[in-house]
Design a protein around this motif. Structure first.
Motif, short mmCIF file in Angstrom:
data_model
loop_
_atom_site.label_atom_id
_atom_site.label_comp_id
_atom_site.label_asym_id
_atom_site.label_seq_id
_atom_site.Cartn_x
_atom_site.Cartn_y
_atom_site.Cartn_z
N GLU A 130 0.80 -1.22 0.00
CA GLU A 130 0.00 0.00 0.00
C GLU A 130 0.83 1.26 0.00
O GLU A 130 0.49 2.24 -0.66
CB GLU A 130 -0.95 -0.01 1.20
N MET A 131 1.91 1.28 0.76
CA MET A 131 2.71 2.49 0.89
C MET A 131 3.78 2.62 -0.19
O MET A 131 4.06 3.72 -0.67
CB MET A 131 3.38 2.55 2.26
N VAL A 146 9.53 11.67 -5.45
CA VAL A 146 9.32 10.36 -4.84
C VAL A 146 8.82 10.53 -3.40
O VAL A 146 7.87 9.88 -2.98
CB VAL A 146 10.61 9.52 -4.88
N VAL A 147 9.45 11.43 -2.65
CA VAL A 147 9.04 11.68 -1.27
C VAL A 147 7.59 12.19 -1.24
O VAL A 147 6.78 11.73 -0.43
CB VAL A 147 10.01 12.67 -0.57
N ALA A 148 7.25 13.10 -2.14
CA ALA A 148 5.89 13.63 -2.19
C ALA A 148 4.88 12.52 -2.48
O ALA A 148 3.82 12.45 -1.84
CB ALA A 148 5.79 14.74 -3.24
N ARG A 208 0.82 8.59 -0.09
CA ARG A 208 0.36 7.23 0.24
C ARG A 208 0.36 6.97 1.74
O ARG A 208 -0.09 5.92 2.19
CB ARG A 208 1.26 6.20 -0.43
N GLY A 209 0.92 7.89 2.53
CA GLY A 209 0.91 7.73 3.98
C GLY A 209 2.25 7.45 4.62
O GLY A 209 2.33 7.26 5.84
N VAL A 210 3.33 7.42 3.85
CA VAL A 210 4.67 7.20 4.41
C VAL A 210 5.10 8.45 5.17
O VAL A 210 4.94 9.57 4.69
CB VAL A 210 5.69 6.86 3.31
#
Length: 142
Positions: free
Chosen positions: A32-33, A82-84, A89-91
């Motif tokens: 999921e993440m 990538v971070v965004a 996704r909730g990371v």
């Protein structure tokens, strides 16, 4: 060392093994993440492949200290993007303020940490998975 004096491990592949107290929870997190699905599984572990490398999540009764980088997804082309996306996704990314390493909005400039890769440094970001492991995501800076 081998009989000819060479290193017997020089030809071996290196693979990461990350502990998971709850393998089902870990599978959900990585799916999921991070958008990753295992390519093989056994009752006690999940095998993943990314960019020609492998890592395994294995059922463990121990816990990860999560005090150092245990695995890195390296060579991304646009770390802020990538971070965004992973945040969407909730990371949750770690914020670090230590001598020689400081993140701004979850991303640090790491100078001189990739000498064998031809880069002058790296952009890095760290997050904890569902099991307390501390993976990183990195982009070389040339």
């Amino acid at each position: 060392m081998s009989a000819d004096g060479g290193n017997v491990l020089a030809g071996a592949r290196v693979a990461t093994r990350l502990p998971a107290r709850d393998l089902d929870r870990a599978r959900r997190f990585y799916a999921e993440m991070l958008g990753l699905e295992p390519v093989d599984e056994r009752p006690g572990g999940l095998l993943y492949r990314c960019g020609g490398a492998e890592f395994v999540l294995f059922r463990s009764t121990g816990t990860s200290p999560g005090t150092f980088t245990q695995m890195a997804f390296e060579g991304v082309e646009d770390l802020p993007a990538v971070v965004a996306e992973l945040r969407r996704r909730g990371v949750v990314f770690e914020e670090v303020d230590a001598p020689g390493l400081r993140t701004v909005d979850g991303i640090a400039e790491v100078e001189g940490n990739c000498p064998s890769k031809g880069a002058r440094g790296e952009l890095g970001a760290w997050f904890r998975d569902s099991e307390g492991n501390l993976p990183a995501v990195g982009q070389p800076v040339f």
